[in-house]
Design a protein around this motif. Structure first.
Motif, PDB file in Angstrom:
ATOM      1  N   GLU A  28       0.818  -1.210   0.000  1.00 19.68           N
ATOM      2  CA  GLU A  28       0.000   0.000   0.000  1.00 19.68           C
ATOM      3  C   GLU A  28       0.855   1.264   0.000  1.00 19.68           C
TER       4      GLU A  28
ATOM      5  N   ARG B  69       2.573   6.065  -2.191  1.00 26.50           N
ATOM      6  CA  ARG B  69       2.778   7.316  -1.453  1.00 26.50           C
ATOM      7  C   ARG B  69       3.282   8.467  -2.318  1.00 26.50           C
TER       8      ARG B  69
ATOM      9  N   LEU C 215       0.528  10.391  -3.927  1.00 29.27           N
ATOM     10  CA  LEU C 215      -0.342  11.127  -3.016  1.00 29.27           C
ATOM     11  C   LEU C 215       0.314  12.381  -2.447  1.00 29.27           C
TER      12      LEU C 215
ATOM     13  N   ILE D  22      -7.356   8.062  -4.534  1.00 27.88           N
ATOM     14  CA  ILE D  22      -8.145   8.693  -3.473  1.00 27.88           C
ATOM     15  C   ILE D  22      -9.521   8.049  -3.399  1.00 27.88           C
TER      16      ILE D  22
ATOM     17  N   THR E  54      -9.368   4.851  -1.437  1.00 27.44           N
ATOM     18  CA  THR E  54      -9.164   4.940   0.012  1.00 27.44           C
ATOM     19  C   THR E  54     -10.470   4.751   0.778  1.00 27.44           C
ATOM     20  N   ARG E  55     -11.594   4.997   0.123  1.00 23.09           N
ATOM     21  CA  ARG E  55     -12.890   4.875   0.806  1.00 23.09           C
ATOM     22  C   ARG E  55     -13.205   3.430   1.177  1.00 23.09           C
TER      23      ARG E  55
ATOM     24  N   GLU F 290     -10.573   0.814   0.954  1.00 24.69           N
ATOM     25  CA  GLU F 290      -9.341   0.070   1.221  1.00 24.69           C
ATOM     26  C   GLU F 290      -8.639   0.664   2.432  1.00 24.69           C
TER      27      GLU F 290
ATOM     28  N   LEU G   8      -4.903   1.697   2.075  1.00 25.52           N
ATOM     29  CA  LEU G   8      -4.673   2.924   1.312  1.00 25.52           C
ATOM     30  C   LEU G   8      -5.124   4.151   2.094  1.00 25.52           C
ATOM     31  N   MET G   9      -6.223   4.017   2.838  1.00 25.77           N
ATOM     32  CA  MET G   9      -6.677   5.138   3.673  1.00 25.77           C
ATOM     33  C   MET G   9      -5.613   5.490   4.707  1.00 25.77           C
TER      34      MET G   9
ATOM     35  N   TRP H  28      -3.013   7.532   2.938  1.00 27.92           N
ATOM     36  CA  TRP H  28      -3.570   8.853   2.628  1.00 27.92           C
ATOM     37  C   TRP H  28      -3.557   9.750   3.863  1.00 27.92           C
TER      38      TRP H  28
ATOM     39  N   GLU I 126     -10.872  14.708  -2.015  1.00 26.69           N
ATOM     40  CA  GLU I 126     -11.827  13.615  -1.830  1.00 26.69           C
ATOM     41  C   GLU I 126     -13.140  13.910  -2.542  1.00 26.69           C
TER      42      GLU I 126
END
Length: 203
Positions: free
Chosen positions: A53, A57, A60, A105, A108-109, A111, A114-115, A118, A162
């Motif tokens: 994950e 980076r 992001l 992004i 991320t909601r 996973e 990944l969140m 973030w 987001e």
């Protein structure tokens, strides 16, 4: 290996990882898969990133690094929004141009891994913003007022990104003006609490 070359490899890994995550899901992608896509050994991959994950980076951090550069360059006697307008920062999708960033992004909601990356990226950016605000205002970077200002700025940027990820350009409900307009709207709200950057004509 030079630092510049290392950064190029890190970005190549990030792009490969997001392509695989998008195609196969995070759970369906392994570190071996990411390494194989680039012709690297898995051992080499883990020298760059500790988890699969975290491979994303660099993608992001790009937008946040761009904002930090503009904050540092903003003249002391110029309101932030006025300066960013002069720099055409809000034009179209300029602040976050890559679709891969929006894909990340959006993921991320659903996973958690990944969140976590973030949120870690934004946590690190908040400290950078605090240092910039402190240098501009003369207040200590660890003081409450500076930390609150940095947190507001950070939250505005995160929420704008987001929101754009939730409503991609061209989709139903997508805001006019793309991510640039969203970032401007978010920063307009945030700078009301950022006296060190002034208010500008439209704030």
């Amino acid at each position: 290996m030079t630092e510049r070359r290392r950064e190029i490899v890190r970005m190549e890994i990030a792009h490969a990882a997001v392509r695989l995550f998008t195609a196969n899901g995070v759970s369906g992608t392994t570190g071996d898969d990411i390494a194989h896509a680039l012709g690297l050994s898995t051992r080499t991959l883990w020298r760059y990133f500790p988890t699969k994950e975290s491979c994303v980076r660099p993608l992001l951090t790009e937008g946040l690094d761009l904002v930090a550069g503009h904050l540092r360059a903003c003249p002391a006697d110029t309101p932030l929004l006025e300066y960013l307008d002069q720099e055409r920062f809000f034009d179209g999708d300029a602040p976050l141009v890559e679709d891969s960033v929006m894909d990340l992004i959006r993921m991320t909601r659903t996973e958690p891994g990944l969140m976590a990356v973030w949120l870690e990226v934004h946590h690190a950016a908040e400290s950078v913003f605090a240092d910039i605000i402190a240098a501009r205002s003369g207040d200590p970077a660890d003081g409450m007022s500076v930390r609150v200002q940095a947190a507001m700025l950070n939250a505005a940027l995160r929420l704008a990104a987001e929101e754009q990820a939730r409503h991609p350009s061209g989709s139903p409900g997508a805001p006019p003006g793309g991510v640039g307009a969203l970032v401007r709207a978010a920063l307009t709200t945030a700078v009301r609490g950022l006296p060190t950057f002034g208010h500008g004509p439209d704030a």
